[in-house]
Design a protein around this motif. Sequence first.
Motif, PDB file in Angstrom:
ATOM      1  N   GLY B 149       8.321 -17.821  26.622  1.00  0.00           N
ATOM      2  CA  GLY B 149       8.299 -16.838  25.548  1.00  0.00           C
ATOM      3  C   GLY B 149       9.461 -17.005  24.594  1.00  0.00           C
ATOM      4  O   GLY B 149      10.348 -17.827  24.804  1.00  0.00           O
ATOM      5  N   ASP B 150       9.421 -16.210  23.539  1.00  0.00           N
ATOM      6  CA  ASP B 150      10.495 -16.219  22.548  1.00  0.00           C
ATOM      7  C   ASP B 150      10.462 -14.890  21.814  1.00  0.00           C
ATOM      8  O   ASP B 150       9.406 -14.254  21.698  1.00  0.00           O
ATOM      9  CB  ASP B 150      10.301 -17.374  21.559  1.00  0.00           C
ATOM     10  N   THR B 151      11.616 -14.457  21.338  1.00  0.00           N
ATOM     11  CA  THR B 151      11.701 -13.221  20.551  1.00  0.00           C
ATOM     12  C   THR B 151      12.527 -13.461  19.308  1.00  0.00           C
ATOM     13  O   THR B 151      13.644 -13.959  19.390  1.00  0.00           O
ATOM     14  CB  THR B 151      12.394 -12.101  21.355  1.00  0.00           C
ATOM     15  N   LYS B 152      11.968 -13.127  18.161  1.00  0.00           N
ATOM     16  CA  LYS B 152      12.725 -13.141  16.917  1.00  0.00           C
ATOM     17  C   LYS B 152      12.652 -11.746  16.318  1.00  0.00           C
ATOM     18  O   LYS B 152      11.631 -11.050  16.478  1.00  0.00           O
ATOM     19  CB  LYS B 152      12.145 -14.165  15.924  1.00  0.00           C
ATOM     20  N   VAL B 153      13.712 -11.357  15.638  1.00  0.00           N
ATOM     21  CA  VAL B 153      13.732 -10.054  14.965  1.00  0.00           C
ATOM     22  C   VAL B 153      13.996 -10.298  13.480  1.00  0.00           C
ATOM     23  O   VAL B 153      14.889 -11.078  13.138  1.00  0.00           O
ATOM     24  CB  VAL B 153      14.821  -9.131  15.549  1.00  0.00           C
ATOM     25  N   VAL B 154      13.201  -9.662  12.618  1.00  0.00           N
ATOM     26  CA  VAL B 154      13.447  -9.772  11.173  1.00  0.00           C
ATOM     27  C   VAL B 154      13.818  -8.393  10.626  1.00  0.00           C
ATOM     28  O   VAL B 154      13.470  -7.354  11.214  1.00  0.00           O
ATOM     29  CB  VAL B 154      12.225 -10.352  10.414  1.00  0.00           C
ATOM     30  N   ASN B 155      14.531  -8.390   9.505  1.00  0.00           N
ATOM     31  CA  ASN B 155      14.997  -7.125   8.913  1.00  0.00           C
ATOM     32  C   ASN B 155      13.820  -6.220   8.584  1.00  0.00           C
ATOM     33  O   ASN B 155      12.720  -6.690   8.307  1.00  0.00           O
ATOM     34  CB  ASN B 155      15.763  -7.404   7.614  1.00  0.00           C
ATOM     35  N   LYS B 156      14.096  -4.944   8.607  1.00  0.00           N
ATOM     36  CA  LYS B 156      13.080  -3.928   8.303  1.00  0.00           C
ATOM     37  C   LYS B 156      12.381  -4.280   6.991  1.00  0.00           C
ATOM     38  O   LYS B 156      13.029  -4.621   6.004  1.00  0.00           O
ATOM     39  CB  LYS B 156      13.748  -2.556   8.202  1.00  0.00           C
ATOM     40  N   GLY B 157      11.055  -4.229   6.988  1.00  0.00           N
ATOM     41  CA  GLY B 157      10.306  -4.531   5.775  1.00  0.00           C
ATOM     42  C   GLY B 157       9.935  -5.994   5.622  1.00  0.00           C
ATOM     43  O   GLY B 157       9.215  -6.353   4.695  1.00  0.00           O
TER      44      GLY B 157
END
Lengths: 366, 366
Positions: B149-157
């Motif tokens: 698996g992998d997790t990326k987070v992007v800025n709100k919007g």
Amino acid sequence: MEQNRNIRLGHGSGGKLTHDLVNDLFLKHFDNEILWRQGDSGIFPQPGRREEFQGGKKQSQSDVNGFQGGSIAFSTDAYVVDPIFFPGGNIGSLAVSGTVNDISVTGARPLYLSAAFILEEGLPLDQLEAIVREMGTVARDAGVQIIAGDTKVVNKGKCDKVFITTAGVGFLEHRFSHIPEGNRIRTGDKIIVNGYVGDHGIAILGERESLSFSSPVLSDAACLNGLIEDVLSGHDVHFMRDATRGGLATVLAELARMAKSKSSRPAFGVHVDESTIPVHEEVRGICEVFGYDPLYMANEGKVVMVVPPDQADGVLSVMQDHPLGNNSAIIGTVTDRQPGKVVLSTEIGGRRFLDMLAGEQLPRIC
Amino acid sequence: MEQNRNIRLGHGSGGKLTHDLVNDLFLKHFDNEILWRQGDSGIFPQPGRREEFQGGKKQSQSDVNGFQGGSIAFSTDAYVVDPIFFPGGNIGSLAVSGTVNDISVTGARPLYLSAAFILEEGLPLDQLEAIVREMGTVARDAGVQIIAGDTKVVNKGKCDKVFITTAGVGFLEHRFSHIPEGNRIRTGDKIIVNGYVGDHGIAILGERESLSFSSPVLSDAACLNGLIEDVLSGHDVHFMRDATRGGLATVLAELARMAKSKSSRPAFGVHVDESTIPVHEEVRGICEVFGYDPLYMANEGKVVMVVPPDQADGVLSVMQDHPLGNNSAIIGTVTDRQPGKVVLSTEIGGRRFLDMLAGEQLPRIC
């Protein structure tokens, strides 16, 4: 996970918050032995062994006539890098090389990739074509084939231009199966990195902030399978990991936390000499201005190898002979002092501990 | 691709524009034989065969002692469904069952999945946990393990709550290798579907538009590997495909376009009797109001099987005995008339051609 009950940018940093999320959420609910090993890839036995289907006597994989003994390495990464084009690459070359590297550092030979695209309505087709063309080129050069894919489109404003998720499979020969396990790491082993660290992070930052450099800093994004194959063909490697998000420091911290079994305490400490770590002058300078640490800056073409002391010079020489390893260096040693800790001897003669990245240094770096 | 040089929603519809994008862009730049087959999964030989490494004489896979002859099926899908929770499932259950089904319809037994998450900053962790928990449950029930698996987070919007890309691998026994090829399809073969079509699309639409139904329409999202295994264990199947984006009609159109070789013209026509296609009354009603066609509405738990005429009743009976196939029906026949075309005999006694979905019926349906 009781506090801050929302996803924060740091959850995607590859550092401490990511590790917490993986442990508290993914390992808990996906619970299985392969995932628990938390390697760069999931490793599973070659499918189709008769005993799997017929309940026959289990035999060693290397006994099997007609088949090279081994396992399959399976890995995935999502790419959300911003900007999608940057000095030294684009989101497509990153998506191919990142997954090739995650498979390669297990000791496996990457064979096939899948690529799933999430596209924002309005994305210029020529931008998409430039990305896809580069993916094809990078894959061909690395000797892997992209054999499965998917495309989704979301309304304008619901994603940011393009996100790409690649997955990949590779073949892990039985003789390299200790590498993802890390069970041969010993006190005295040498730690080698294949060149300058932090370039990818600074290339992205520079593009984002429109910085001008005295000499341009290019992303180091590259497929490392060729370099790794060169090393493995003649030398003994105890462990490898690619230093991406979270940088070199996070990989070293993970290495120091490795234990002999799931329940036991860390077995080793790691000692690193800062003066031996290759860092470009421009990277060091920009990091000073922005208050970043190059050791935590992302790389996309750097492998950290742990090798027996008597192999270190040989491995270094093979790496230095490869175009992606000219500036390789021995940067540290596995020790029996301070198990679980990474101790950095600094260039000004001091010592400090390196831990995993705690917050988020640069979001959307990969 | 000369006109409309931007990505449009229709490029993600699974219909004609998606096919054009795949042909003009992905096949062109990723160019390889496996991808050209354009199956639900890429199929590759079991890695580790000695001849691959040692240049030995090529031997039939079924000859190999200790291994069941076969190949590996490898597939990926990105999920961007909106809303992420809907009657009958959530984006997580969809992401698991969709990839399980893409592998299963090749005749392969799905074994392992990867899951990559793109998360929007601010996503409530309890929502993520509900999604991940459901993924774990659905995977366990289907007998597959999520091992990478992998997790990326992007800025709100910068994305919309959560996108999930799954990839999967399965084992395709040699005796089923004709299924992804489709090279045994013959005139007179019967076409069977395992129940009501269009439910998933209407469940999403209903949730999005806050419609109230006389009886609730639930998504049919489900893992079909059990049902398919039941059929394959005793019956002969010539071809399968799951009817997802683009609906039943698009799968039938793809079937009619299949040719005996890459260069030759379509070999068959498809004749379908509208009165035999299972459609819920509520689905039919909502489609009338919105001007949609249930045959183009998305499904997430429907397989279209092509079977020899003498197997049709037997297959139907096995399917009807499975909880996911109670409402299975024989809906059509492969014919030698009008090759390349799908002819629908309508309930009012007329005939019309069914082609691939041309635009986009409902964006972000999966």
